[in-house]
Design a protein around this motif. Structure first.
Motif, PDB file in Angstrom:
ATOM      1  N   GLU A 115       0.846  -1.194   0.000  1.00  0.00           N
ATOM      2  CA  GLU A 115       0.000   0.000   0.000  1.00  0.00           C
ATOM      3  C   GLU A 115       0.880   1.242   0.000  1.00  0.00           C
ATOM      4  N   SER A 116       0.567   2.212  -0.847  1.00  0.00           N
ATOM      5  CA  SER A 116       1.252   3.488  -0.905  1.00  0.00           C
ATOM      6  C   SER A 116       2.756   3.284  -1.092  1.00  0.00           C
ATOM      7  N   ARG A 117       3.583   3.706  -0.126  1.00  0.00           N
ATOM      8  CA  ARG A 117       5.033   3.543  -0.271  1.00  0.00           C
ATOM      9  C   ARG A 117       5.415   2.066  -0.351  1.00  0.00           C
ATOM     10  N   GLY A 118       4.714   1.214   0.386  1.00  0.00           N
ATOM     11  CA  GLY A 118       4.983  -0.217   0.284  1.00  0.00           C
ATOM     12  C   GLY A 118       4.686  -0.751  -1.101  1.00  0.00           C
ATOM     13  N   LEU A 137      -0.700  -3.948  -5.949  1.00  0.00           N
ATOM     14  CA  LEU A 137      -0.192  -2.592  -5.710  1.00  0.00           C
ATOM     15  C   LEU A 137      -1.380  -1.689  -5.430  1.00  0.00           C
ATOM     16  N   ALA A 138      -1.545  -1.276  -4.181  1.00  0.00           N
ATOM     17  CA  ALA A 138      -2.658  -0.412  -3.791  1.00  0.00           C
ATOM     18  C   ALA A 138      -2.172   1.024  -3.687  1.00  0.00           C
ATOM     19  N   ALA A 139      -2.618   1.879  -4.594  1.00  0.00           N
ATOM     20  CA  ALA A 139      -2.292   3.301  -4.593  1.00  0.00           C
ATOM     21  C   ALA A 139      -0.803   3.558  -4.398  1.00  0.00           C
ATOM     22  N   PRO A 140       0.064   3.011  -5.269  1.00  0.00           N
ATOM     23  CA  PRO A 140       1.507   3.209  -5.083  1.00  0.00           C
ATOM     24  C   PRO A 140       1.876   4.687  -5.088  1.00  0.00           C
ATOM     25  N   ALA A 141       2.728   5.075  -4.121  1.00  0.00           N
ATOM     26  CA  ALA A 141       3.102   6.488  -3.985  1.00  0.00           C
ATOM     27  C   ALA A 141       4.423   6.589  -3.246  1.00  0.00           C
ATOM     28  N   ALA A 142       5.269   7.528  -3.679  1.00  0.00           N
ATOM     29  CA  ALA A 142       6.546   7.739  -2.991  1.00  0.00           C
ATOM     30  C   ALA A 142       7.095   9.141  -3.206  1.00  0.00           C
ATOM     31  N   HIS A 143       6.290  10.049  -3.755  1.00  0.00           N
ATOM     32  CA  HIS A 143       6.799  11.357  -4.145  1.00  0.00           C
ATOM     33  C   HIS A 143       6.086  12.524  -3.460  1.00  0.00           C
ATOM     34  N   GLY A 144       5.168  12.239  -2.576  1.00  0.00           N
ATOM     35  CA  GLY A 144       4.434  13.315  -1.936  1.00  0.00           C
ATOM     36  C   GLY A 144       3.304  13.831  -2.801  1.00  0.00           C
ATOM     37  N   ARG A 145       2.709  14.937  -2.343  1.00  0.00           N
ATOM     38  CA  ARG A 145       1.520  15.473  -3.012  1.00  0.00           C
ATOM     39  C   ARG A 145       1.744  16.823  -3.681  1.00  0.00           C
ATOM     40  N   ARG A 146       2.954  17.332  -3.684  1.00  0.00           N
ATOM     41  CA  ARG A 146       3.201  18.635  -4.295  1.00  0.00           C
ATOM     42  C   ARG A 146       3.037  18.557  -5.812  1.00  0.00           C
ATOM     43  N   PRO A 147       2.351  19.506  -6.407  1.00  0.00           N
ATOM     44  CA  PRO A 147       2.145  19.469  -7.867  1.00  0.00           C
ATOM     45  C   PRO A 147       3.443  19.378  -8.651  1.00  0.00           C
ATOM     46  N   TRP A 182      -2.284  11.686  -3.815  1.00  0.00           N
ATOM     47  CA  TRP A 182      -0.911  11.239  -4.050  1.00  0.00           C
ATOM     48  C   TRP A 182      -0.717  10.695  -5.462  1.00  0.00           C
ATOM     49  N   ASP A 183      -1.802  10.544  -6.221  1.00  0.00           N
ATOM     50  CA  ASP A 183      -1.710   9.961  -7.560  1.00  0.00           C
ATOM     51  C   ASP A 183      -1.459  11.074  -8.570  1.00  0.00           C
ATOM     52  N   PRO A 184      -0.331  11.039  -9.295  1.00  0.00           N
ATOM     53  CA  PRO A 184      -0.012  12.144 -10.209  1.00  0.00           C
ATOM     54  C   PRO A 184      -0.914  12.214 -11.426  1.00  0.00           C
ATOM     55  N   ASP A 185      -1.407  11.055 -11.893  1.00  0.00           N
ATOM     56  CA  ASP A 185      -2.245  11.021 -13.093  1.00  0.00           C
ATOM     57  C   ASP A 185      -2.812   9.611 -13.213  1.00  0.00           C
ATOM     58  N   PRO A 186      -3.969   9.342 -12.587  1.00  0.00           N
ATOM     59  CA  PRO A 186      -4.479   7.962 -12.576  1.00  0.00           C
ATOM     60  C   PRO A 186      -4.773   7.409 -13.963  1.00  0.00           C
ATOM     61  N   ALA A 187      -5.282   8.225 -14.866  1.00  0.00           N
ATOM     62  CA  ALA A 187      -5.573   7.724 -16.215  1.00  0.00           C
ATOM     63  C   ALA A 187      -4.287   7.311 -16.915  1.00  0.00           C
TER      64      ALA A 187
END
Length: 244
Positions: A115-118, A137-147, A182-187
């Motif tokens: 999940e996320s960072r994991g 992979l559930a909502a993979p993220a590792a870069h934060g939310r800044r545009p 946290w998702d930069p561009d889901p599509a």
């Protein structure tokens, strides 16, 4: 959720005073790993890096536990600032060594749920042949939310798929949720995922922004297990999966 179920199960098994280990992977304290006697090993890669207790495994994983799977955890050291995405690559080899250690213990099947960072760590580890049988992979993220970080987040997601070995897994699921900051561009990520699995020849399951649940932590919501739990557990096991 699943942690409480695991601890209840421990009451029915021989007592182990401490967690068992397979490289960097751990069981819950007091839970005896069944190794080859289990259906398989499922590894929970949570998003936690800070002080305090890490989140429990999602409720849907209890479905695999009920089918005879042992729960293992990948716990990174807490404390200090949250590292950027790049140091995650330093965890790839230890994670792969951990799944190899599970095989050496006798587990016939290994499944990773991140999940996320994991999830982003599991994504990065797809470059390793023989990593696992299946990965979610559930909502993979590792870069934060800044545009200003979104372009790099999408580029690193694409690069991880480009580096993936066709022999790393057999099945892969990607779970994306509406209103995930946290998702930069889901599509774009869904399109990259579809192209990658077609190229790599994996069986794939894409949960692409369902009406419910929503948010970055959607996999932890009760609605997720109610709607997708059985289908995802079936998919990870390699059974026919009837997904919404």
């Amino acid at each position: 959720m699943i942690r409480r179920a695991a601890l209840l199960l421990a009451l029915l098994l021989p007592i182990a005073a401490a967690a068992e280990e397979a490289g960097v992977l751990r069981t819950e304290a007091g839970v005896v790993a069944r190794d080859g006697a289990a259906t398989g090993a499922m590894v929970w890669l949570h998003p936690h890096y800070t002080e305090g207790p890490p989140p429990e495994a999602p409720a849907f994983m209890a479905r695999l536990a009920a089918r005879g799977w042992d729960l293992w955890r990948h716990d990174r050291p807490p404390g200090g600032p949250v590292p950027p995405a790049s140091p995650l690559t330093s965890w790839v080899d230890p994670l792969a060594e951990g799944t190899a250690a599970l095989r050496a213990r006798g587990y016939a099947r290994v499944v990773l749920v991140g999940e996320s960072r994991g999830a982003f760590l599991a994504l990065a580890a797809l470059r390793v042949p023989g990593l696992a049988d299946a990965v979610a992979l559930a909502a993979p993220a590792a870069h934060g939310r800044r545009p200003e970080r979104r372009a790099q987040a999408l580029a690193d997601f694409a690069a991880a798929l480009d580096r993936a070995s066709p022999d790393s897994v057999r099945r892969i699921a990607l779970l994306l949720f509406e209103d995930d900051g946290w998702d930069p561009d889901p599509a774009a990520r869904a399109a990259l995922f579809r192209a990658a699995v077609a190229r790599l020849g994996w069986d794939a399951l894409l949960v692409d922004r369902p009406p419910a649940p929503t948010g970055h932590g959607g996999v932890q919501e009760p609605d997720f297990d109610a709607i997708f739990g059985r289908c995802l557990a079936d998919f990870l096991e390699g059974r026919p999966a009837a997904c919404p």
